[in-house]
Design a protein around this motif. Structure first.
Motif, short mmCIF file in Angstrom:
data_model
loop_
_atom_site.label_atom_id
_atom_site.label_comp_id
_atom_site.label_asym_id
_atom_site.label_seq_id
_atom_site.Cartn_x
_atom_site.Cartn_y
_atom_site.Cartn_z
N ALA A 7 0.98 -1.11 -0.18
CA ALA A 7 0.01 0.22 -0.09
C ALA A 7 0.71 1.36 -0.07
O ALA A 7 0.56 1.84 -0.76
N LEU A 8 1.88 1.25 0.61
CA LEU A 8 2.73 2.29 0.81
C LEU A 8 3.38 2.48 -0.48
O LEU A 8 3.53 3.69 -1.09
N HIS A 9 3.84 1.54 -1.27
CA HIS A 9 4.67 1.59 -2.62
C HIS A 9 3.38 2.05 -3.31
O HIS A 9 3.98 3.21 -4.32
N ARG A 10 2.33 1.82 -3.37
CA ARG A 10 1.19 2.27 -4.57
C ARG A 10 0.98 3.72 -4.14
O ARG A 10 0.87 4.56 -5.27
N ARG A 11 1.03 4.13 -2.89
CA ARG A 11 0.77 5.48 -2.77
C ARG A 11 1.86 6.45 -3.10
O ARG A 11 1.61 7.38 -3.89
N VAL A 12 3.09 5.84 -3.12
CA VAL A 12 4.34 6.62 -3.52
C VAL A 12 4.24 6.76 -5.08
O VAL A 12 4.51 7.63 -5.60
N VAL A 13 3.84 5.66 -5.76
CA VAL A 13 3.79 5.82 -7.29
C VAL A 13 2.76 6.51 -7.62
O VAL A 13 2.83 7.59 -8.59
N ASP A 14 1.48 6.21 -7.07
CA ASP A 14 0.29 7.21 -7.48
C ASP A 14 0.85 8.91 -7.23
O ASP A 14 0.57 9.62 -8.09
N ASN A 15 1.53 8.77 -6.21
CA ASN A 15 1.70 10.60 -5.96
C ASN A 15 2.77 10.97 -6.86
O ASN A 15 2.54 12.19 -7.42
N THR A 16 3.76 10.20 -7.22
CA THR A 16 4.62 10.72 -8.05
C THR A 16 4.24 10.89 -9.52
O THR A 16 4.63 11.90 -10.28
N GLN A 17 3.39 9.79 -9.99
CA GLN A 17 2.71 10.15 -11.50
C GLN A 17 1.84 11.16 -11.24
O GLN A 17 1.81 12.00 -12.44
N GLU A 18 0.99 11.39 -10.37
CA GLU A 18 -0.03 12.72 -10.25
C GLU A 18 0.81 14.05 -10.22
O GLU A 18 0.43 14.67 -10.97
N THR A 19 1.81 14.13 -9.33
CA THR A 19 2.49 15.39 -9.40
C THR A 19 3.28 15.80 -10.73
O THR A 19 3.48 16.82 -11.29
N THR A 20 3.99 14.68 -11.29
CA THR A 20 4.49 14.70 -12.64
C THR A 20 3.48 15.11 -13.74
O THR A 20 3.92 16.14 -14.38
#
Length: 67
Positions: A7-20
């Motif tokens: 879940a933490l990994h998924r949140r990090v990935v989602d956050n970096t994709q969204e901010t990019t």
């Protein structure tokens, strides 16, 4: 509630994709000059750890000592 490692990994990935995406939409003309090959800012890695029962003062001092 503790998040699982996945879940933490998924949140990090989602956050970096969204901010990019948001940054490319907002600053496309500037960024296309700097990042002409790929729309990537972030590295693939990240660091996460548990701090246990430590005071916020101790955490603040640790962050400030990191330079």
């Amino acid at each position: 509630m503790l998040l699982s490692k996945v879940a933490l990994h998924r949140r990090v990935v989602d956050n970096t994709q969204e901010t990019t995406h948001c940054l490319w939409v907002k600053y496309n003309s500037f960024l296309s000059k700097q990042y002409w090959k790929k729309h990537i800012f972030w590295s693939d890695g990240y660091f996460a750890c548990s701090i246990g029962e430590v005071s916020s003062s101790t955490i603040q001092k640790y962050i400030e000592s990191q330079g």
